[in-house]
Write an enzyme that holds these catalytic residues in place. Sequence first.
Site, PDB file in Angstrom:
ATOM      1  N   GLY A  50       6.148 -46.336  45.298  1.00  0.00           N
ATOM      2  CA  GLY A  50       7.062 -45.731  45.974  1.00  0.00           C
ATOM      3  C   GLY A  50       6.396 -45.392  47.572  1.00  0.00           C
ATOM      4  O   GLY A  50       4.975 -45.491  47.741  1.00  0.00           O
ATOM      5  N   GLY A  55       6.306 -42.575  50.908  1.00  0.00           N
ATOM      6  CA  GLY A  55       6.959 -41.221  51.399  1.00  0.00           C
ATOM      7  C   GLY A  55       6.393 -40.960  53.087  1.00  0.00           C
ATOM      8  O   GLY A  55       5.994 -42.054  53.474  1.00  0.00           O
ATOM      9  N   GLY A  56       6.590 -39.886  53.182  1.00  0.00           N
ATOM     10  CA  GLY A  56       6.499 -39.542  54.689  1.00  0.00           C
ATOM     11  C   GLY A  56       4.773 -39.580  54.916  1.00  0.00           C
ATOM     12  O   GLY A  56       4.546 -39.711  56.044  1.00  0.00           O
ATOM     13  N   ASP A  89       6.447 -28.552  50.869  1.00  0.00           N
ATOM     14  CA  ASP A  89       7.367 -29.588  50.874  1.00  0.00           C
ATOM     15  C   ASP A  89       8.005 -29.630  49.448  1.00  0.00           C
ATOM     16  O   ASP A  89       7.862 -30.845  48.888  1.00  0.00           O
ATOM     17  CB  ASP A  89       6.544 -30.921  51.372  1.00  0.00           C
ATOM     18  CG  ASP A  89       7.470 -31.842  51.772  1.00  0.00           C
ATOM     19  OD1 ASP A  89       8.693 -31.638  52.080  1.00  0.00           O
ATOM     20  OD2 ASP A  89       7.060 -33.205  52.102  1.00  0.00           O
ATOM     21  N   GLY A 105       2.583 -41.720  53.307  1.00  0.00           N
ATOM     22  CA  GLY A 105       2.155 -43.251  52.908  1.00  0.00           C
ATOM     23  C   GLY A 105       2.460 -43.777  51.541  1.00  0.00           C
ATOM     24  O   GLY A 105       3.408 -43.115  50.974  1.00  0.00           O
TER      25      GLY A 105
HETATM   26  N1  LIG Z   1       1.385 -38.923  40.653  1.00  0.00           N
HETATM   27  C1  LIG Z   1       2.543 -40.072  40.656  1.00  0.00           C
HETATM   28  N2  LIG Z   1       2.854 -40.520  39.492  1.00  0.00           N
HETATM   29  C2  LIG Z   1       3.701 -41.503  39.487  1.00  0.00           C
HETATM   30  N3  LIG Z   1       4.542 -41.648  40.638  1.00  0.00           N
HETATM   31  C3  LIG Z   1       4.221 -41.010  41.644  1.00  0.00           C
HETATM   32  C4  LIG Z   1       3.057 -40.062  41.976  1.00  0.00           C
HETATM   33  N4  LIG Z   1       3.162 -39.651  43.159  1.00  0.00           N
HETATM   34  C5  LIG Z   1       3.949 -40.285  43.998  1.00  0.00           C
HETATM   35  N5  LIG Z   1       4.822 -41.092  42.787  1.00  0.00           N
HETATM   36  C6  LIG Z   1       5.918 -42.009  43.524  1.00  0.00           C
HETATM   37  O1  LIG Z   1       5.910 -42.403  44.811  1.00  0.00           O
HETATM   38  C7  LIG Z   1       6.822 -41.928  45.654  1.00  0.00           C
HETATM   39  C8  LIG Z   1       6.355 -41.691  47.011  1.00  0.00           C
HETATM   40  O2  LIG Z   1       5.656 -40.416  46.932  1.00  0.00           O
HETATM   41  P1  LIG Z   1       5.393 -39.483  48.187  1.00  0.00           P
HETATM   42  O3  LIG Z   1       5.055 -38.117  47.490  1.00  0.00           O
HETATM   43  O4  LIG Z   1       4.437 -40.051  48.832  1.00  0.00           O
HETATM   44  O5  LIG Z   1       6.767 -39.543  48.858  1.00  0.00           O
HETATM   45  P2  LIG Z   1       7.952 -38.431  48.939  1.00  0.00           P
HETATM   46  O6  LIG Z   1       7.684 -37.466  48.066  1.00  0.00           O
HETATM   47  O7  LIG Z   1       9.327 -39.203  48.881  1.00  0.00           O
HETATM   48  O8  LIG Z   1       7.834 -37.857  50.430  1.00  0.00           O
HETATM   49  P3  LIG Z   1       6.716 -36.843  51.176  1.00  0.00           P
HETATM   50  O9  LIG Z   1       5.629 -37.798  51.346  1.00  0.00           O
HETATM   51  O10 LIG Z   1       7.388 -36.426  52.271  1.00  0.00           O
HETATM   52  O11 LIG Z   1       6.135 -36.217  49.939  1.00  0.00           O
HETATM   53  C9  LIG Z   1       7.555 -40.863  44.957  1.00  0.00           C
HETATM   54  O12 LIG Z   1       9.119 -40.838  44.775  1.00  0.00           O
HETATM   55  C10 LIG Z   1       7.190 -41.199  43.330  1.00  0.00           C
HETATM   56  O13 LIG Z   1       8.208 -41.859  42.920  1.00  0.00           O
END
Ligand SMILES: Nc1ncnc2c1ncn2[C@@H]1O[C@H](COP(=O)(O)OP(=O)(O)OP(=O)(O)O)[C@@H](O)[C@H]1O
Length: 666
Positions: free
Chosen positions: A351, A353-354, A470, A356
């Site tokens: 995935g 997110g904000g 967050d 990367g």
């Molecule tokens: N440790 C992990 N194990 C499995 N999937 C993960 C993990 N960390 C993140 N993800 C997946 O990657 C996606 C993106 O995560 P990320 O934390 O970068 O973005 P976010 O939470 O949507 O936004 P932000 O960056 O603002 O926190 C998540 O929605 C999740 O599905």
Amino acid sequence: MKLFFLCFLLSFGLVASFTATSDDQLLYLGFTAGTNLTVDDAATVKANGLLELTNGSLGCKGHAFYPIPFHFRKSHNETVQSFSVSFVFAIRSSYPIMSRQGLAFIITPSMNFSDALANQYLGFMNSKNNGNFSNHIFAIELDTVLNIEFQDINTNHVGIDINGLHSIKSYPAGYYEDSNGSFQNMTLASGDAMQVWVDYNGEAKKINVTMAPLQMEKPTRPLISADYDLSIVLKEPSYIGFSSSGGEVDSRHYVLGWSFGMNKPAPQINIAKLPRLPHPKHQSKLLKIILPIASATFISVVGSMVILHVRRKSRYSELKEDWEVEFGPHRLSYKDLFHATEGFKNKHLLGAGGFGKVYKGILPSTKLEVAVKRVSHESRQGLKEFVAEVVSIGRIRHRNLVQLLGYCRRKGELLLVYDYMPNGSLDKYLYCDEQTLTLNWAQRFRIIKDIASGLFYLHERWEKVVIHRDIKASNVLLDSEMNGRLGDFGLARLYDHGTNLQTTHVVGTIGYLAPELVCTGKATPLTDVFAFGMFLLEVACGKRPVNSNPQGNQPLLVDWVLEHWNKGSLIEVVDTRLQSDYNVDEACLVLKLGLLCAHPFANVRPNMQSIIRYLDGDSQLPELTDTDMSFSLLSIMQGEGFDPYALSYLSSKMSIGTISDISGGR
Ligand SMILES: Nc1ncnc2c1ncn2[C@@H]1O[C@H](COP(=O)(O)OP(=O)(O)OP(=O)(O)O)[C@@H](O)[C@H]1O
Ligand SMILES: *[C@@H]1O[C@H](CO)[C@@H](O)[C@H](O)[C@H]1NC(C)=O
Ligand SMILES: *[C@@H]1O[C@H](CO)[C@@H](O)[C@H](O)[C@H]1NC(C)=O
Ligand SMILES: *[C@@H]1O[C@H](CO)[C@@H](O)[C@H](O)[C@H]1NC(C)=O
Ligand SMILES: *[C@@H]1O[C@H](CO)[C@@H](O)[C@H](O)[C@H]1NC(C)=O
Ligand SMILES: *[C@@H]1O[C@H](CO)[C@@H](O)[C@H](O)[C@H]1NC(C)=O
Ligand SMILES: *[C@@H]1O[C@H](CO)[C@@H](O)[C@H](O)[C@H]1NC(C)=O
Ligand SMILES: *[C@@H]1O[C@H](CO)[C@@H](O)[C@H](O)[C@H]1NC(C)=O
Ligand SMILES: *[C@@H]1O[C@H](CO)[C@@H](O)[C@H](O)[C@H]1NC(C)=O
Ligand SMILES: CC(=O)N[C@H]1CO[C@H](CO)[C@@H](O)[C@@H]1O
């Protein structure tokens, strides 16, 4: 010292001379080896007459002092007399845009700096004695790095330092034009030689610092003027000289000429007699023609071989600096991460997110499943502090927190390695279309309790208070047993570092930001509680905190729930996907607690400890009264200057950072 010493040395066609014109005046027009100068560490006097303070090796320091100390007072019980200094220096680096620390003129009671540190400590301080009044050190720093710990103003400044590196006064490098008074910038690290004058008036107790390009006369208006009585600083007698340190990249700091006068002006430095800097800028005509041809030929012959080699190497190249040694165990190699994710293939993308993209990987050494987050990080400022924080966060272990395993750094990006959470993030389950995939009430309630306990640990149980900043459904991850685990904690600070400290930059996601956080930019445990409240409503209602109502007339979930609470129909907001299969008491508890946590007034919100007690049924949630709850978050937010259109069109994916970009940037 009553000796009149004069020495001319002819080397490389340059005249380097040192003159101790009397016991209280010095003049160096270039330096000669064995001159009256004590040099140590990386400092050397070059054959062509340059004093090289740092030699380009990483994290080195160097000093040069006039070997005989000066008496700054006429007798021991009097005040420090006037004195003046002038010197010509240059900072040369192979990478002109990168940081490389700097140098300082210093007055010190001792020439022994074996305990001093390089890098930001400029070779004359260390983390223990910085700022201590028993140092008796006065310095003028020429600093090309912004160190937050010393409250530096920018990456190119001149500062007056008393006993430490937190300058009493500093200003961007430059000078005031005599003709019209306008300020002209100068770039310390430009590689050009420039001159500095330091004048202390013993009666007025005033320090003036002035600088100018080499060809210019001393400007009338000083760059910095500070009132300070050096009588309370300087010890009798004291040495004068230079201290310098290199940073993470190859850079050399030179002094070309130097003069000093006690109770009289420093002798004027004759520019024409100064030694030349290396790498002459003016190439001969012949070179100008031959060089391109020669290099073109050379490149075309060797080029293909080099490219092949570089490709192999740069594929795995990473940035590593000496300060990271202490973080060694937490540092993972880029090569390992590259192999773990098969070269960051899209099929391993979990995935984005904000911050990367996130990839799934299997570490080759341990066969451990990990999630690798690639965070782009342009600014180098504050990186050291941030990495220190990452490592400190890596020590936090709790069953409801996603464990940070380590980090890796490359040019412009940072890679963070977390435990892999096989069941992904909670938002997928809450907002999926298929009925079958959604979570039942028992699972939801357990995840809520899990997250409360993880957050409680961060706020109150770990060695220092960690504010998450967050909290939201997409940062709640589910492990193989469907336990809720909070991810991304502490990460939001990444955006704080390196930005201007005066303008606190709000980090977080719209819909989860407490009103006071938006106003003041100050995150507290109670701003986390606010976001947690939003999260509670989100889980119970299965709706996003912003623009959750299809009709669009109620952009904020909290206001919609509140409206139903006011009407006494709270139970109608519970997620319809649960098909009335839920524990009504628990659902009411979660909704009311959500409203209480998301209260616009921070002092009404409970802390995490009370929240856990309410959720466990160990104590009774206080009955919400009408006056407690007579708020509409939207109207309060609008009162604080939120644009209602922006609010209603926002999806919960957007962060404040993005909004300010849309509205024309910061
Ligand atoms: N440790 C992990 N194990 C499995 N999937 C993960 C993990 N960390 C993140 N993800 C997946 O990657 C996606 C993106 O995560 P990320 O934390 O970068 O973005 P976010 O939470 O949507 O936004 P932000 O960056 O603002 O926190 C998540 O929605 C999740 O599905
Ligand atoms: C340095 O200067 C002092 C006094 O000015 C003098 O006694 C000494 O000989 C000089 N040393 C050298 C190496 O020139
Ligand atoms: C620079 O000086 C240091 C001593 O501080 C020395 O160890 C190092 O070898 C020197 N490097 C070069 C390139 O001269
Ligand atoms: C300084 O000390 C000397 C003796 O050492 C004394 O004669 C003189 O008065 C003192 N001056 C002041 C200003 O205290
Ligand atoms: C310099 O100071 C250190 C400790 O402060 C001491 O160990 C060392 O002997 C000193 N060196 C000299 C030359 O005095
Ligand atoms: C300052 O330095 C002195 C001597 O080194 C030491 O005794 C004192 O504790 C230091 N003070 C502080 C505040 O660190
Ligand atoms: C002031 O003078 C300098 C050089 O004489 C010139 O470059 C600069 O533009 C002038 N500034 C103003 C504001 O007139
Ligand atoms: C000097 O530099 C600062 C910061 O880099 C910049 O804001 C300012 O406009 C510059 N001034 C001039 C006259 O170039
Ligand atoms: C320092 O600068 C001020 C002008 O800002 C001037 O009046 C004063 O004479 C200067 N002092 C010295 C010691 O040069
Ligand atoms: C609901 C769900 O997807 N549960 C899965 C969580 O992860 C474990 C282990 O990977 C699976 O067995 C579950 O089916």
